[in-house]
Design a protein around this motif. Structure first.
Motif, PDB file in Angstrom:
ATOM      1  N   ALA A 165       0.858  -1.178   0.000  1.00 19.05           N
ATOM      2  CA  ALA A 165       0.000   0.000   0.000  1.00 19.05           C
ATOM      3  C   ALA A 165       0.899   1.235   0.000  1.00 19.05           C
ATOM      4  O   ALA A 165       2.079   1.158   0.346  1.00 19.05           O
ATOM      5  N   LYS A 166       0.354   2.359  -0.377  1.00 19.52           N
ATOM      6  CA  LYS A 166       1.166   3.575  -0.485  1.00 19.52           C
ATOM      7  C   LYS A 166       1.375   4.288   0.844  1.00 19.52           C
ATOM      8  O   LYS A 166       2.102   5.275   0.890  1.00 19.52           O
ATOM      9  N   ALA A 167       0.777   3.803   1.888  1.00 23.00           N
ATOM     10  CA  ALA A 167       0.954   4.428   3.201  1.00 23.00           C
ATOM     11  C   ALA A 167       1.017   3.331   4.257  1.00 23.00           C
ATOM     12  O   ALA A 167       0.478   2.243   4.070  1.00 23.00           O
ATOM     13  N   GLY A 168       1.691   3.644   5.348  1.00 25.17           N
ATOM     14  CA  GLY A 168       1.744   2.702   6.453  1.00 25.17           C
ATOM     15  C   GLY A 168       3.126   2.611   7.058  1.00 25.17           C
ATOM     16  O   GLY A 168       4.083   3.240   6.606  1.00 25.17           O
ATOM     17  N   HIS A 169       3.202   1.812   8.098  1.00 18.99           N
ATOM     18  CA  HIS A 169       4.430   1.655   8.874  1.00 18.99           C
ATOM     19  C   HIS A 169       5.602   1.181   8.011  1.00 18.99           C
ATOM     20  O   HIS A 169       6.723   1.681   8.124  1.00 18.99           O
ATOM     21  N   LYS A 170       5.350   0.210   7.140  1.00 13.86           N
ATOM     22  CA  LYS A 170       6.404  -0.343   6.287  1.00 13.86           C
ATOM     23  C   LYS A 170       6.977   0.731   5.358  1.00 13.86           C
ATOM     24  O   LYS A 170       8.198   0.876   5.251  1.00 13.86           O
ATOM     25  N   ILE A 171       6.128   1.502   4.728  1.00 11.45           N
ATOM     26  CA  ILE A 171       6.584   2.548   3.808  1.00 11.45           C
ATOM     27  C   ILE A 171       7.339   3.631   4.569  1.00 11.45           C
ATOM     28  O   ILE A 171       8.388   4.103   4.115  1.00 11.45           O
ATOM     29  N   ASP A 172       6.843   4.003   5.725  1.00 14.66           N
ATOM     30  CA  ASP A 172       7.556   4.998   6.549  1.00 14.66           C
ATOM     31  C   ASP A 172       8.958   4.510   6.882  1.00 14.66           C
ATOM     32  O   ASP A 172       9.930   5.262   6.799  1.00 14.66           O
ATOM     33  N   ALA A 173       9.074   3.242   7.261  1.00 11.08           N
ATOM     34  CA  ALA A 173      10.374   2.682   7.638  1.00 11.08           C
ATOM     35  C   ALA A 173      11.322   2.615   6.444  1.00 11.08           C
ATOM     36  O   ALA A 173      12.507   2.925   6.566  1.00 11.08           O
ATOM     37  N   ILE A 174      10.816   2.221   5.282  1.00 15.84           N
ATOM     38  CA  ILE A 174      11.650   2.145   4.078  1.00 15.84           C
ATOM     39  C   ILE A 174      12.183   3.530   3.716  1.00 15.84           C
ATOM     40  O   ILE A 174      13.342   3.681   3.332  1.00 15.84           O
ATOM     41  N   ARG A 175      11.346   4.530   3.844  1.00 16.33           N
ATOM     42  CA  ARG A 175      11.776   5.898   3.513  1.00 16.33           C
ATOM     43  C   ARG A 175      12.863   6.398   4.479  1.00 16.33           C
ATOM     44  O   ARG A 175      13.702   7.201   4.100  1.00 16.33           O
ATOM     45  N   LYS A 176      12.857   5.911   5.716  1.00 14.89           N
ATOM     46  CA  LYS A 176      13.841   6.354   6.710  1.00 14.89           C
ATOM     47  C   LYS A 176      15.183   5.644   6.592  1.00 14.89           C
ATOM     48  O   LYS A 176      16.220   6.211   6.931  1.00 14.89           O
ATOM     49  N   ASN A 177      15.166   4.373   6.167  1.00 19.73           N
ATOM     50  CA  ASN A 177      16.394   3.584   6.163  1.00 19.73           C
ATOM     51  C   ASN A 177      16.323   2.562   5.034  1.00 19.73           C
ATOM     52  O   ASN A 177      15.427   1.728   5.018  1.00 19.73           O
ATOM     53  N   SER A 178      17.282   2.600   4.142  1.00 19.67           N
ATOM     54  CA  SER A 178      17.256   1.708   2.974  1.00 19.67           C
ATOM     55  C   SER A 178      17.840   0.316   3.250  1.00 19.67           C
ATOM     56  O   SER A 178      17.801  -0.540   2.376  1.00 19.67           O
ATOM     57  N   LYS A 179      18.355   0.080   4.446  1.00 14.88           N
ATOM     58  CA  LYS A 179      18.900  -1.241   4.768  1.00 14.88           C
ATOM     59  C   LYS A 179      17.778  -2.176   5.209  1.00 14.88           C
ATOM     60  O   LYS A 179      16.903  -1.779   5.981  1.00 14.88           O
ATOM     61  N   ALA A 180      17.838  -3.424   4.706  1.00 15.19           N
ATOM     62  CA  ALA A 180      16.793  -4.385   5.037  1.00 15.19           C
ATOM     63  C   ALA A 180      17.356  -5.794   4.997  1.00 15.19           C
ATOM     64  O   ALA A 180      18.413  -6.046   4.420  1.00 15.19           O
ATOM     65  N   SER A 181      16.622  -6.710   5.629  1.00 13.67           N
ATOM     66  CA  SER A 181      16.907  -8.129   5.459  1.00 13.67           C
ATOM     67  C   SER A 181      15.599  -8.832   5.149  1.00 13.67           C
ATOM     68  O   SER A 181      14.510  -8.314   5.414  1.00 13.67           O
ATOM     69  N   PHE A 182      15.732 -10.004   4.565  1.00  9.57           N
ATOM     70  CA  PHE A 182      14.562 -10.770   4.145  1.00  9.57           C
ATOM     71  C   PHE A 182      14.857 -12.236   4.405  1.00  9.57           C
ATOM     72  O   PHE A 182      15.955 -12.713   4.109  1.00  9.57           O
ATOM     73  N   CYS A 183      13.898 -12.951   4.963  1.00  8.02           N
ATOM     74  CA  CYS A 183      14.091 -14.352   5.341  1.00  8.02           C
ATOM     75  C   CYS A 183      12.974 -15.211   4.759  1.00  8.02           C
ATOM     76  O   CYS A 183      11.802 -14.829   4.797  1.00  8.02           O
ATOM     77  N   LYS A 234      -5.971  -2.381 -13.023  1.00  4.44           N
ATOM     78  CA  LYS A 234      -6.899  -1.870 -12.018  1.00  4.44           C
ATOM     79  C   LYS A 234      -6.171  -1.313 -10.794  1.00  4.44           C
ATOM     80  O   LYS A 234      -6.531  -0.274 -10.258  1.00  4.44           O
ATOM     81  N   GLY A 235      -5.110  -1.986 -10.345  1.00  4.54           N
ATOM     82  CA  GLY A 235      -4.468  -1.602  -9.093  1.00  4.54           C
ATOM     83  C   GLY A 235      -3.186  -0.797  -9.222  1.00  4.54           C
ATOM     84  O   GLY A 235      -2.656  -0.324  -8.215  1.00  4.54           O
ATOM     85  N   PHE A 236      -2.688  -0.619 -10.433  1.00 11.16           N
ATOM     86  CA  PHE A 236      -1.363  -0.034 -10.656  1.00 11.16           C
ATOM     87  C   PHE A 236      -1.162   1.307  -9.956  1.00 11.16           C
ATOM     88  O   PHE A 236      -0.137   1.533  -9.324  1.00 11.16           O
ATOM     89  N   LYS A 237      -2.098   2.190 -10.040  1.00 15.13           N
ATOM     90  CA  LYS A 237      -1.947   3.539  -9.469  1.00 15.13           C
ATOM     91  C   LYS A 237      -2.089   3.553  -7.950  1.00 15.13           C
ATOM     92  O   LYS A 237      -1.732   4.528  -7.306  1.00 15.13           O
ATOM     93  N   HIS A 238      -2.599   2.459  -7.379  1.00 16.48           N
ATOM     94  CA  HIS A 238      -2.915   2.430  -5.950  1.00 16.48           C
ATOM     95  C   HIS A 238      -1.892   1.691  -5.099  1.00 16.48           C
ATOM     96  O   HIS A 238      -2.126   1.478  -3.919  1.00 16.48           O
ATOM     97  N   LEU A 239      -0.782   1.280  -5.707  1.00 15.61           N
ATOM     98  CA  LEU A 239       0.194   0.517  -4.940  1.00 15.61           C
ATOM     99  C   LEU A 239       1.605   0.936  -5.296  1.00 15.61           C
ATOM    100  O   LEU A 239       1.846   1.581  -6.301  1.00 15.61           O
ATOM    101  N   TYR A 240       2.519   0.555  -4.422  1.00 17.22           N
ATOM    102  CA  TYR A 240       3.946   0.698  -4.685  1.00 17.22           C
ATOM    103  C   TYR A 240       4.512  -0.678  -4.991  1.00 17.22           C
ATOM    104  O   TYR A 240       4.037  -1.685  -4.462  1.00 17.22           O
ATOM    105  N   MET A 241       5.548  -0.699  -5.795  1.00 21.75           N
ATOM    106  CA  MET A 241       6.375  -1.887  -5.943  1.00 21.75           C
ATOM    107  C   MET A 241       7.698  -1.558  -5.269  1.00 21.75           C
ATOM    108  O   MET A 241       8.258  -0.478  -5.454  1.00 21.75           O
ATOM    109  N   ILE A 242       8.163  -2.502  -4.470  1.00 16.06           N
ATOM    110  CA  ILE A 242       9.384  -2.335  -3.693  1.00 16.06           C
ATOM    111  C   ILE A 242      10.426  -3.322  -4.224  1.00 16.06           C
ATOM    112  O   ILE A 242      10.099  -4.473  -4.521  1.00 16.06           O
ATOM    113  N   GLU A 243      11.664  -2.858  -4.309  1.00 11.73           N
ATOM    114  CA  GLU A 243      12.761  -3.688  -4.775  1.00 11.73           C
ATOM    115  C   GLU A 243      13.815  -3.790  -3.674  1.00 11.73           C
ATOM    116  O   GLU A 243      14.234  -2.776  -3.127  1.00 11.73           O
ATOM    117  N   LEU A 244      14.228  -5.012  -3.386  1.00  9.80           N
ATOM    118  CA  LEU A 244      15.328  -5.257  -2.471  1.00  9.80           C
ATOM    119  C   LEU A 244      16.485  -5.835  -3.291  1.00  9.80           C
ATOM    120  O   LEU A 244      16.380  -6.940  -3.816  1.00  9.80           O
TER     121      LEU A 244
END
Length: 134
Positions: free
Chosen positions: A30-48, A107-117
């Motif tokens: 989604a374009k808003a929320g805790h995850k997006i806020d965190a990504i904008r603050k820090n580009s470092k991530a891990s994925f499991c 239908k959903g393209f304008k309403h979402l973000y795609m995130i790349e790690l």
């Protein structure tokens, strides 16, 4: 499971649907929320991802296969990059439904973000599975 730095520097881990492609992991949001806020603050991530977790009681262990990756995460701003990533993700989950996929994307393209790690480092697999492959 995506792990990023959340509010007040607390770790924030969230399960999500993803696709691995070309040494990158893509997912939508989604374009808003805790995850997006965190990504904008820090580009470092891990994925499991846990692919296998077999308990072997007689050996007091588990044979597991999991992967943990570390890298840099970003929101795809370019519409062509976003569309390509979304098509790759949709194909993973609906490989036989091309027409339906394309309709959902439109239908959903304008309403979402795609995130790349972008993966910088990959780690973790049980020694038992490594030995079994040899």
């Amino acid at each position: 499971m995506l792990a990023i730095t959340g509010d007040e520097e607390y770790p924030y881990a969230v399960p999500l649907s993803y696709v691995y492609y070309d040494n990158k992991i893509y997912f939508h949001s989604a374009k808003a929320g805790h995850k997006i806020d965190a990504i904008r603050k820090n580009s470092k991530a891990s994925f499991c991802v846990i692919e296998q977790d077999n308990i072997i009681p007689e050996e007091y262990t588990t044979y597991f296969r999991s992967v943990i990756v570390f890298g840099k995460i970003r929101i795809l701003e370019d519409e062509n990059e976003k569309l390509k990533a979304l098509e790759i993700l949709a194909e993973k989950y609906s490989p036989e439904q091309e027409e339906g996929r394309l309709q959902e994307i439109k239908k959903g393209f304008k309403h979402l973000y795609m995130i790349e790690l972008v993966i910088e480092h990959i780690a973790k697999e049980s020694i038992e599975l490594v030995r079994a492959r040899k």
